[in-house]
Design a protein around this motif. Structure first.
Motif, PDB file in Angstrom:
ATOM      1  N   TRP A  25       0.700  -1.292  -0.137  1.00 36.49           N
ATOM      2  CA  TRP A  25       0.034  -0.075   0.062  1.00 36.49           C
ATOM      3  C   TRP A  25       0.801   1.103  -0.114  1.00 36.49           C
ATOM      4  N   ALA A  26       0.594   2.445  -0.598  1.00 39.28           N
ATOM      5  CA  ALA A  26       1.074   3.646  -0.720  1.00 39.28           C
ATOM      6  C   ALA A  26       0.240   4.646  -0.412  1.00 39.28           C
ATOM      7  N   VAL A  27       0.632   5.246   0.599  1.00 41.02           N
ATOM      8  CA  VAL A  27       0.075   6.562   1.367  1.00 41.02           C
ATOM      9  C   VAL A  27       0.702   7.760   1.029  1.00 41.02           C
ATOM     10  N   SER A  28       0.089   8.700   0.252  1.00 43.45           N
ATOM     11  CA  SER A  28       0.814   9.821   0.027  1.00 43.45           C
ATOM     12  C   SER A  28       0.249  11.060   0.976  1.00 43.45           C
ATOM     13  N   LEU A  29       1.188  11.730   1.428  1.00 40.02           N
ATOM     14  CA  LEU A  29       1.041  12.900   2.417  1.00 40.02           C
ATOM     15  C   LEU A  29       1.703  14.029   2.027  1.00 40.02           C
ATOM     16  N   SER A  30       1.058  15.045   2.509  1.00 42.67           N
ATOM     17  CA  SER A  30       1.784  16.506   2.278  1.00 42.67           C
ATOM     18  C   SER A  30       1.850  17.344   3.591  1.00 42.67           C
ATOM     19  N   LEU A  58       3.217   0.361   9.823  1.00 41.88           N
ATOM     20  CA  LEU A  58       2.681  -1.017   9.922  1.00 41.88           C
ATOM     21  C   LEU A  58       1.868  -1.756   8.763  1.00 41.88           C
ATOM     22  N   PRO A  59       1.754  -3.110   8.678  1.00 40.09           N
ATOM     23  CA  PRO A  59       1.357  -3.699   7.451  1.00 40.09           C
ATOM     24  C   PRO A  59      -0.174  -3.390   7.672  1.00 40.09           C
ATOM     25  N   ALA A  60      -0.922  -3.657   6.622  1.00 39.29           N
ATOM     26  CA  ALA A  60      -2.641  -3.583   6.465  1.00 39.29           C
ATOM     27  C   ALA A  60      -2.982  -5.030   5.935  1.00 39.29           C
ATOM     28  N   GLN A  61      -3.152  -5.762   6.979  1.00 41.11           N
ATOM     29  CA  GLN A  61      -3.875  -7.286   6.451  1.00 41.11           C
ATOM     30  C   GLN A  61      -2.616  -8.157   5.924  1.00 41.11           C
ATOM     31  N   GLY A  62      -1.402  -7.936   6.317  1.00 39.14           N
ATOM     32  CA  GLY A  62      -0.316  -8.476   6.138  1.00 39.14           C
ATOM     33  C   GLY A  62       0.291  -8.038   4.905  1.00 39.14           C
ATOM     34  N   THR A  63      -0.275  -6.800   4.506  1.00 36.62           N
ATOM     35  CA  THR A  63       0.352  -6.202   3.298  1.00 36.62           C
ATOM     36  C   THR A  63       1.493  -4.909   3.741  1.00 36.62           C
ATOM     37  N   PRO A  64       2.605  -4.689   3.376  1.00 32.51           N
ATOM     38  CA  PRO A  64       3.492  -3.727   3.841  1.00 32.51           C
ATOM     39  C   PRO A  64       2.654  -2.347   3.369  1.00 32.51           C
ATOM     40  N   VAL A  65       2.862  -1.380   4.047  1.00 34.12           N
ATOM     41  CA  VAL A  65       2.341  -0.224   3.965  1.00 34.12           C
ATOM     42  C   VAL A  65       3.748   0.853   3.891  1.00 34.12           C
ATOM     43  N   GLU A  66       3.565   1.802   2.792  1.00 38.75           N
ATOM     44  CA  GLU A  66       4.488   2.658   2.604  1.00 38.75           C
ATOM     45  C   GLU A  66       4.203   4.259   2.644  1.00 38.75           C
ATOM     46  N   ALA A  95      10.471   9.878  13.910  1.00 41.12           N
ATOM     47  CA  ALA A  95      11.622  10.615  14.196  1.00 41.12           C
ATOM     48  C   ALA A  95      12.463  11.271  13.335  1.00 41.12           C
ATOM     49  N   PRO A  96      13.236  12.412  13.525  1.00 39.16           N
ATOM     50  CA  PRO A  96      14.121  12.699  12.567  1.00 39.16           C
ATOM     51  C   PRO A  96      15.035  11.675  12.069  1.00 39.16           C
ATOM     52  N   PHE A  97      15.254  11.873  10.755  1.00 43.92           N
ATOM     53  CA  PHE A  97      15.987  10.925   9.980  1.00 43.92           C
ATOM     54  C   PHE A  97      15.817   9.445   9.895  1.00 43.92           C
ATOM     55  N   ALA A  98      14.607   9.045  10.462  1.00 45.08           N
ATOM     56  CA  ALA A  98      14.015   7.759  10.732  1.00 45.08           C
ATOM     57  C   ALA A  98      13.454   7.232   9.204  1.00 45.08           C
ATOM     58  N   ARG A  99      13.708   5.917   9.014  1.00 41.16           N
ATOM     59  CA  ARG A  99      13.132   5.339   7.759  1.00 41.16           C
ATOM     60  C   ARG A  99      11.852   4.442   8.011  1.00 41.16           C
ATOM     61  N   ARG A 100      11.631   4.458   9.476  1.00 40.95           N
ATOM     62  CA  ARG A 100      10.356   3.855   9.730  1.00 40.95           C
ATOM     63  C   ARG A 100       9.367   4.574  10.688  1.00 40.95           C
ATOM     64  N   ALA A 125       8.739 -10.825   8.917  1.00 41.93           N
ATOM     65  CA  ALA A 125       8.509 -10.991   7.485  1.00 41.93           C
ATOM     66  C   ALA A 125       7.209 -11.830   7.391  1.00 41.93           C
ATOM     67  N   ARG A 126       6.647 -12.820   8.087  1.00 38.56           N
ATOM     68  CA  ARG A 126       5.551 -13.472   7.803  1.00 38.56           C
ATOM     69  C   ARG A 126       4.316 -12.391   8.206  1.00 38.56           C
ATOM     70  N   LEU A 127       4.646 -11.593   9.103  1.00 40.12           N
ATOM     71  CA  LEU A 127       3.447 -10.455   9.498  1.00 40.12           C
ATOM     72  C   LEU A 127       3.522  -9.280   8.401  1.00 40.12           C
ATOM     73  N   GLY A 128       4.332  -9.113   7.458  1.00 40.91           N
ATOM     74  CA  GLY A 128       4.339  -8.177   6.469  1.00 40.91           C
ATOM     75  C   GLY A 128       5.257  -7.020   6.884  1.00 40.91           C
ATOM     76  N   MET A 129       6.120  -6.981   7.960  1.00 42.80           N
ATOM     77  CA  MET A 129       7.216  -6.036   8.123  1.00 42.80           C
ATOM     78  C   MET A 129       8.354  -6.657   7.782  1.00 42.80           C
ATOM     79  N   LEU A 130       9.084  -6.078   6.689  1.00 40.40           N
ATOM     80  CA  LEU A 130      10.363  -6.328   6.061  1.00 40.40           C
ATOM     81  C   LEU A 130      11.684  -5.689   6.650  1.00 40.40           C
TER      82      LEU A 130
END
Length: 564
Positions: A25-30, A58-66, A95-100, A125-130
């Motif tokens: 899933w891809a969520v776009s913010l501004s 966090l994943p949505a129904q086992g699918t990663p969310v970006e 947090a600043p500089f965080a990737r998650r 990985a089984r829960l959708g968090m790589l």
């Protein structure tokens, strides 16, 4: 009723689109139309530039969310601020500089703290968090560095743990009131313990075992604290004293003409002589059993009948019946770093009269000795106490009428009386007898009661030591200091060398022993935390660094999951 509502993952953010492709899933913010400077906290409306920030959520129904956020860089218009350009912060999201995102980072730390690196990687990985195992462990160590428990420690328990048993040790410190690990030190020394205690002047009580280095570290680092000797270690030390007495029963304490206690020669023989005698006695018992097996086997008895008659295992009887001579036990090959490698030379030179450790050290150094001077001194010490090498003290105590037995009696070494289990006919080992000596009758089985009664009937020393053991246990369950002083006097004057020696060591640490009688604190929680540390260390296959062990031993703070 409200049909729809405007929702945003953080203040001053707006969701533009939510899409799903083949993988995630891809969520776009501004961002918003203003931002606050992180240094001077002044609001700014002056844009500098924009950039895109990508976060894992966090994943949505086992699918990663970006999360793809279009963020802005701003100019700070405060002339007194040292920051001229700053990036927009999103404290509710990441947090600043965080990737998650913050909540995903909290889950990563929770999994890593509980399960470790690679197991967490597989589960997530089984829960959708790589997330990779190196990243997981890095997050765990970072959280331990930044989220140290700020609570004050009033009652601390200190004990050691083994990096490698018999070689390297560390130190664990536990808050006994909160039942949590406070710190893990990479070494075991009085200096490091004192340095840590100096940084915590609020400590009032220190529970420890009877190790002298922790006593010295507590005395130097926390002179205001009250030291408490652990009751379990005191009972274990008493059991070890009983075992030493059963292995080598020293003679009674004689008194000189002025009434002062005087040690006999047998009481001056060191622990090395005790161990040497125990090895020879065990070998003599094996030879006696081997002779009994050969006699019965040559008389035509079957293997099963011999095993039942002697109370031995069938496999041992079958194996020994094939031997003509009972072979010696396999021993580790001696190396040039141990004095035992040069025992023949040392024994000959010692018998000739060269008893200086420094001279002997120089001679075997020329022969290739690579060990230390102190190691050689410990090896020679039993010979000095006895007046001759151990091989000449006790040769083979097989028969009381043999010359070896008479020579050992002349040197003050007398073999212990045989102890036979009345239910099986087997010899009772000193370790078993010592364990039963300190065990209450209410916790024994019927067979153990029979063995104890047989030991008491066959030895007055055992009866006396068991009475002292039961009185000592009673002291630790609510005794008084007057009864402790009475116990020390009785143990010191009972005529048993090991009990006299044990009472002497207790008097050297009397204040801590008195606190063990009156205070409720003990090192039980510390021992449990050490078991947990061993489990963690072995689950990481011995590759755990001190930073990772400390991070996984310290409690994970609750606010980690929602930290900005």
């Amino acid at each position: 009723m409200k049909k729809s509502a405007h929702w945003a993952p953080a203040p001053n953010l707006t969701i533009l689109t939510v899409e799903r492709d083949e993988t995630n899933w891809a969520v776009s913010l501004s961002g918003g139309d203003h931002a606050i400077c992180p240094v001077c906290r002044v609001r700014s409306h002056s844009r500098h530039s924009s950039y895109r920030r990508t976060l894992r959520d966090l994943p949505a129904q086992g699918t990663p969310v970006e999360v793809r956020a279009q963020m802005t860089r701003w100019r700070c218009r405060n002339d007194r601020c040292e920051r001229r350009i700053f990036a927009e912060r999103i404290p509710g999201l990441a947090a600043p500089f965080a990737r998650r995102t913050t909540r995903l980072a909290g889950i990563v730390r929770l999994f890593g703290h509980s399960a470790g690196g690679r197991p967490s990687e597989r589960l997530m990985a089984r829960l959708g968090m790589l997330v990779g195992h190196c990243t997981i462990l890095r997050e765990v160590k970072r959280s331990a560095q930044t989220d140290a428990n700020p609570a004050l420690v009033r009652v601390a328990g200190i004990d050691d743990w083994a990096w490698k048993k018999g070689m390297n040790y560390g130190t664990v410190i536990v808050d006994l009131e909160r039942r949590q690990v406070v710190d893990v030190l990479p070494n075991r020394s009085a200096a490091s313990t004192a340095e840590w205690l100096k940084r915590h002047p609020e400590i009032e009580v220190i529970s420890r075992d009877r190790a002298g280095l922790y006593a010295e570290g507590a005395r130097v680092g926390a002179p205001q604290a009250r030291q408490v000797a652990d009751r379990f270690h005191l009972l274990r030390n008493f059991r070890e004293a009983v075992e030493r007495q059963l292995i080598y029963p020293g003679g009674p304490v004689r008194r000189s003409s002025d009434g002062a206690p005087e040690k006999s020669h047998s009481q001056r023989v060191s622990q090395g002589a005790h161990r040497h005698f125990a090895q020879r006695a065990a070998r003599a018992a094996q030879l006696a059993r081997f002779a009994e097996i050969k006699v019965l086997y040559e008389a035509g008895e079957s293997i099963i009948a011999i095993a039942r008659a002697l109370g031995l295992g069938r496999r041992r009887v079958e194996r020994w019946s094939r031997f003509i001579v009972l072979p010696e036990r396999n021993a580790i090959e001696l190396k040039a770093c141990t004095p035992a490698h040069f025992e023949a030379l040392l024994s000959r030179r010692f018998t000739e009269g060269t008893k200086s450790v420094r001279l002997l050290f120089g001679e075997i150094k020329q022969q290739g000795y690579t060990g230390s001077y102190s190691h050689l001194a410990r090896f020679i010490a039993p010979w000095k106490d006895a007046g001759r090498p151990l091989d000449f003290i006790v040769e083979a105590p097989l028969d009381p009428a043999s010359p070896a037995s008479s020579s050992s009696s002349a040197c003050g070494v007398r073999p212990p009386a045989p102890r036979i289990d009345p239910t099986t006919g087997r010899h009772i080992s000193p370790l078993t007898a010592a364990a039963l000596c300190v065990k209450p009758r209410g916790q024994m089985t019927s067979r153990q009661l029979t063995v104890v009664d047989a030991l008491k009937a066959g030895s007055e020393e055992f009866t006396t030591m068991r009475q002292l053991a039961m009185r000592l246990r009673g002291l630790f369950r609510g005794g008084s200091l007057e009864k402790l002083d009475e116990w020390l006097r009785d143990a010191f004057s009972c005529g048993i060398y090991s009990m006299r020696r044990f009472a002497k060591t207790l008097r050297q640490d009397k204040s801590a022993v008195q606190n063990a009688v009156t205070d409720p604190w003990s090192n039980g929680q510390t021992e449990g935390q050490i078991n947990r540390l061993k489990t963690l260390k072995r689950s990481m296959y011995g590759r755990a660094s001190i930073e990772l062990l400390r991070a996984r031993m310290l409690p994970l703070q609750e606010y980690d999951l929602h930290r900005e």
